[in-house]
Design an enzyme around this catalytic site. Structure first.
Site, PDB file in Angstrom:
ATOM      1  N   LYS A 248       0.815  -1.219   0.000  1.00 10.94           N
ATOM      2  CA  LYS A 248       0.000   0.000   0.000  1.00 10.94           C
ATOM      3  C   LYS A 248       0.849   1.270   0.000  1.00 10.94           C
ATOM      4  O   LYS A 248       0.501   2.252  -0.650  1.00 10.94           O
ATOM      5  CB  LYS A 248      -0.967   0.003   1.184  1.00 10.94           C
ATOM      6  CG  LYS A 248      -0.323   0.030   2.550  1.00 10.94           C
ATOM      7  CD  LYS A 248      -1.372  -0.015   3.646  1.00 10.94           C
ATOM      8  CE  LYS A 248      -0.739  -0.037   5.017  1.00 10.94           C
ATOM      9  NZ  LYS A 248       0.037   1.155   5.316  1.00 10.94           N
ATOM     10  N   THR A 249       1.986   1.244   0.728  1.00 10.05           N
ATOM     11  CA  THR A 249       2.845   2.434   0.739  1.00 10.05           C
ATOM     12  C   THR A 249       3.416   2.682  -0.654  1.00 10.05           C
ATOM     13  O   THR A 249       3.553   3.832  -1.098  1.00 10.05           O
ATOM     14  CB  THR A 249       3.984   2.260   1.760  1.00 10.05           C
ATOM     15  OG1 THR A 249       3.428   1.962   3.041  1.00 10.05           O
ATOM     16  CG2 THR A 249       4.829   3.520   1.857  1.00 10.05           C
TER      17      THR A 249
ATOM     18  N   ASP B  87      -3.701   7.121   4.697  1.00  7.93           N
ATOM     19  CA  ASP B  87      -3.247   5.749   4.934  1.00  7.93           C
ATOM     20  C   ASP B  87      -3.899   5.214   6.214  1.00  7.93           C
ATOM     21  O   ASP B  87      -4.327   5.996   7.078  1.00  7.93           O
ATOM     22  CB  ASP B  87      -1.723   5.751   5.082  1.00  7.93           C
ATOM     23  CG  ASP B  87      -1.136   4.347   5.056  1.00  7.93           C
ATOM     24  OD1 ASP B  87      -1.853   3.403   4.682  1.00  7.93           O
ATOM     25  OD2 ASP B  87       0.046   4.203   5.418  1.00  7.93           O
ATOM     26  N   GLU B  88      -3.969   3.890   6.349  1.00 10.00           N
ATOM     27  CA  GLU B  88      -4.522   3.233   7.549  1.00 10.00           C
ATOM     28  C   GLU B  88      -5.903   3.794   7.888  1.00 10.00           C
ATOM     29  O   GLU B  88      -6.222   4.086   9.047  1.00 10.00           O
ATOM     30  CB  GLU B  88      -3.574   3.413   8.755  1.00 10.00           C
ATOM     31  CG  GLU B  88      -2.152   2.913   8.522  1.00 10.00           C
ATOM     32  CD  GLU B  88      -2.049   1.394   8.481  1.00 10.00           C
ATOM     33  OE1 GLU B  88      -3.093   0.715   8.520  1.00 10.00           O
ATOM     34  OE2 GLU B  88      -0.929   0.881   8.395  1.00 10.00           O
TER      35      GLU B  88
ATOM     36  N   GLN C 106      -7.653  -5.236   9.555  1.00  3.96           N
ATOM     37  CA  GLN C 106      -6.603  -4.810  10.473  1.00  3.96           C
ATOM     38  C   GLN C 106      -7.060  -3.639  11.354  1.00  3.96           C
ATOM     39  O   GLN C 106      -6.235  -2.900  11.883  1.00  3.96           O
ATOM     40  CB  GLN C 106      -5.348  -4.423   9.704  1.00  3.96           C
ATOM     41  CG  GLN C 106      -4.712  -5.581   8.952  1.00  3.96           C
ATOM     42  CD  GLN C 106      -3.391  -5.211   8.309  1.00  3.96           C
ATOM     43  OE1 GLN C 106      -2.371  -5.037   8.980  1.00  3.96           O
ATOM     44  NE2 GLN C 106      -3.401  -5.085   6.992  1.00  3.96           N
TER      45      GLN C 106
ATOM     46  N   ARG D 119       2.369 -10.362  10.558  1.00  5.88           N
ATOM     47  CA  ARG D 119       3.661  -9.690  10.771  1.00  5.88           C
ATOM     48  C   ARG D 119       4.801 -10.602  10.351  1.00  5.88           C
ATOM     49  O   ARG D 119       5.922 -10.149  10.119  1.00  5.88           O
ATOM     50  CB  ARG D 119       3.864  -9.322  12.247  1.00  5.88           C
ATOM     51  CG  ARG D 119       2.894  -8.332  12.893  1.00  5.88           C
ATOM     52  CD  ARG D 119       2.637  -7.126  12.072  1.00  5.88           C
ATOM     53  NE  ARG D 119       1.470  -7.327  11.237  1.00  5.88           N
ATOM     54  CZ  ARG D 119       1.149  -6.590  10.184  1.00  5.88           C
ATOM     55  NH1 ARG D 119       1.935  -5.609   9.813  1.00  5.88           N
ATOM     56  NH2 ARG D 119       0.073  -6.830   9.473  1.00  5.88           N
TER      57      ARG D 119
END
Length: 751
Positions: free
Chosen positions: A33-34, A219-220, A250, A608
């Site tokens: 995504k980044t 973002d997020e 998430q 993770r």
């Protein structure tokens, strides 16, 4: 078109090229995504001709913002410094520094941290004469924070109060806000709320920023609360070029006010929104990803998506069940040791994740005993240490003399002999006249009965006024060094000649280094290194920002802290009913909202891991001094059997307990691990002070005593608890921060 866009997969490329109008990018864990966000910024500038000045990119942590900033700078050429890449809080601070005077505040406002908030609410409970046993400070602050997340005023809260407790919260909220305003201070929640208030009450300010930020990227997005959603909606209202990126699977910050409905209902608010799913995972092996998919599929409130990967299949997920938490920690540390010895993983490749901070103690002891370097994320913040708080309070007073907390903290630092009675008289006069505490100090001659204290007060005021004058032409570092010299702070510590004093001096040296690093960073960005900006940067530091990627140490952290990170080797500890999911969920409906958030937290933990994932549990664990029995977590049971390597458990040491899984029977292990009921109630076994012929002795130190540890140095004992085998001692060390350990193991010496 530049080849940098050809490296994107089809959905990523689609998200980059879809530049006009609202866009929801559902980005699964590890899906890049980044990369999408930064390439989208580059595309807007290079291919669409958008002025960098018109782009705003917002995320949640300083670490994420810094990573995005670095990637943008590598992709974008001329004008990249004009792009705002920031956290929500940092962006709002920049706006408020310029315009908060519209709301009646001085632009040099202070930002209160958790300790400051506690001090304010303590004064509020005193003023309202509240019984702190019934109205705990933590509960009051939580209620106030929740109200701000929902953009509720004290009047709103009072009107909607359902019981007497909520009525008192509303009263405390009103007094709390009055105290902040009087001190020209904002707390973290205010940074968002006051910016929304500014935009709603002053349309001309909103219009300026709507014109400035014609393209907004968030973002997020799944972590946004109601206030943040309102903020973004206002900014995007005119041009509607809003791109939000997130993953509802998430969303794990409900307890902080995050509203999952913001992402689940995005298309309801923006009916014309495009929706693009990023489902290819670049982080984890096939088996880890498949395990994560199976766990999260048990949630009902989610947008359908299935992550896949072209990565190798990888090892099975390892599951180990142990008799106790001690054996669990022993195994995990043993595995880390073996991985490091074999050259498979470095220490910094390994992370131990757990549900609660209390679980860290056993792992910390085992790592310490094994000589393995480690860092606990979420320990004592450097900026919370006494000597650092003292010096920063001087700088805060120079920057904003209306900050009563900062002024009162340093009035007797160093000791000036201005007693509590004198301070009470000054505060009473300030309250009577509507002055700040510092303003009352400046006219102390008008306050009756101060006697010989008047001269001492004049000396303090003269010092602050001199420092304020110097602040106009000194750098931040020079001003800090001037404070240190004028107060004799380091000189007094040096005279003590103790190990503790030496450690405090080292911390002050580190603070000086921080000011220098801050000035250099601001110079690189072409911004002015002001005192306000320095204090602002410190106030916005989060726990995870203290992690140094260049250091080779094992990281210990809660699952919440691990969000946004990745590690080649992950250990998820305490996978037990009653711990994860926690005790409160065991009797709830399987599809309770909070249970679904717990499952999302498990999903975050699993994703993770890049190459190796180990899940561990203990059949019995000491909780608040009692031994409790727990079954294997339902989340482990949701992973298909064929994905799991059950291996061996540590052999049983106490025949009186139910038999541990036999290492000779894989079927027995599977049956024990996966067919246990979701929660098996058991009578807690009281901890005893007697073990065979051995009885816990007495300690030579007590709470409040200063002690020395062979590795951690000097610290103060803050808590002593009688554990099952030994006394559990909590010590605040000057250099190592807060540590919990068993007395017999720690061998602390009273100083």
């Amino acid at each position: 078109m530049s080849t940098i866009y050809e490296s994107l997969n089809p959905p990523q490329k689609e998200a980059v090229l879809c530049t006009e109008g609202p866009l929801l990018v559902l980005a699964g864990a590890g899906s890049g995504k980044t990369r999408v966000l930064t390439h989208r910024i580059a595309y807007l500038i290079e291919e669409k001709g958008v002025d960098p000045w018109n782009i705003l990119a917002i995320t949640f942590t300083n670490k994420a913002a810094q990573e995005m900033r670095e990637r943008v700078d590598r992709l974008v050429g001329l004008g990249r410094e004009s792009i705002w890449v920031s956290t929500f809080h940092s962006a709002c601070v920049r706006i408020l520094r310029r315009h908060i005077d519209f709301l009646g505040y001085d632009n040099h406002f202070a930002i209160y941290d958790t300790d400051d908030q506690k001090n304010v609410i303590k004064e509020v409970t005193r003023r309202l004469n509240l019984d702190t046993k019934l109205y705990k400070e933590k509960a009051l602050l939580s209620g106030i924070s929740h109200a701000k997340d929902e953009l509720l005023t004290p009047d709103d809260l009072a009107k909607d109060a359902r019981d007497s407790f909520e009525v008192k919260v509303a009263e405390a909220y009103r007094e709390y806000q009055s105290a902040l305003a009087k001190n020209n201070a904002l707390d973290f929640d205010d940074l968002i709320c006051k910016t929304v208030e500014l935009f709603e009450k002053h349309p001309q300010v909103l219009e300026y920023y709507q014109e400035r930020f014609r393209y907004i990227l968030v973002d997020e997005y799944q972590d946004t609360n109601t206030a943040q959603f309102r903020l973004v909606s206002l900014l995007a209202e005119k041009y509607r070029n809003l791109c939000v990126v997130g993953d509802d699977d998430q969303s794990i910050y409900r307890f902080r006010g995050a509203n999952i409905r913001n992402i689940l209902g995005f298309e309801n608010v923006f009916p014309d929104a495009a929706v693009i799913r990023l489902e290819q995972n670049y982080r984890s092996t096939g088996r880890i990803l498949e395990a994560a998919n199976h766990v999260i599929a048990n949630n009902t409130a989610r947008k359908a998506k299935t992550l896949w990967t072209a990565n190798e299949t990888g090892d099975k997920i390892h599951f180990r069940q142990f008799l106790s938490g001690y054996e669990e920690a022993e195994y995990v540390v043993g595995e880390i040791t073996a991985h490091h010895r074999d050259g498979r993983f470095r220490y910094k490749d390994c992370a131990v994740l757990y549900r609660t901070n209390a679980q860290s103690r056993l792992f910390e002891e085992k790592l310490l005993y094994s000589g393995i370097p480690y860092k606990i994320v979420g320990g004592i913040n450097f900026y919370s240490r006494k000597e650092i708080k003292d010096l920063l309070s001087y700088l805060k007073t120079v920057d904003n003399a209306r900050d009563d907390l900062a002024v009162r903290r340093i009035l007797n630092v160093p000791r000036r002999g201005i007693g509590d009675t004198t301070q009470a008289k000054i505060q009473d006069y300030a309250d009577q006249m509507g002055y700040s505490f510092y303003e009352a100090l400046r006219v102390a001659e008008e306050i009756p009965s101060l006697g010989r204290s008047l001269k001492k007060i004049d000396g303090f005021v003269s010092l602050i006024q001199t420092l304020r004058t110097k602040a106009d032409f000194c750098t931040v570092r020079e001003l800090l060094e001037e404070v240190i010299q004028a107060t004799g702070y380091v000189e007094d510590l040096a005279k003590e000649g103790t190990e503790e004093a030496e450690a405090r001096i080292e911390n002050i040296d580190e603070l000086i280094s921080k000011t220098q690093a801050f000035m250099e960073a601001m110079e690189e960005r072409g911004e002015k290194a002001t005192l306000s900006a320095f204090l602002e940067e410190i106030a916005l530091v989060a726990d995870i920002d203290t992690v140094d990627d260049s250091q080779d140490y094992v990281l210990l952290m809660t699952l919440h802290s691990a969000k946004g990170l990745e590690f080649p080797c992950v250990f998820m500890a305490g996978m037990e009913e009653g711990l994860f999911p926690s005790e409160g969920f065991r009797k709830r409906d399987e599809y309770d909202e909070e249970m679904e958030e717990e499952r999302r937290l498990c999903y975050v933990g699993i994703t993770r891991a890049m190459k190796s994932l180990t899940l561990t549990s203990a059949r019995q664990r000491m909780v608040r001094g009692d031994v409790q029995m727990h079954a294997v977590s339902r989340f482990v049971q949701e992973i298909p059997r064929e994905l799991v390597d059950l291996g061996y458990t540590v052999r049983e040491k106490k025949p009186a307990l139910d038999k541990v899984i036999s290492p000779n029977s894989a079927y027995a292990q599977m049956k024990m691990a996966f067919q246990t009921r979701p929660y098996q109630s058991a009578q807690a076994v009281p901890a005893s002070r007697n073990f065979g012929n051995k009885t816990m002795g007495t300690l030579e130190y007590g709470i409040g005593d200063t002690v020395r540890h062979v590795k951690f140095g000097v610290g103060k004992v803050t808590e002593i608890v009688e554990g099952g085998r030994d006394y559990e001692v909590t010590v605040e060390f000057d250099r190592a921060g807060r540590r919990k350990m068993f007395a017999g193991f720690a061998k602390l010496k009273k100083i």
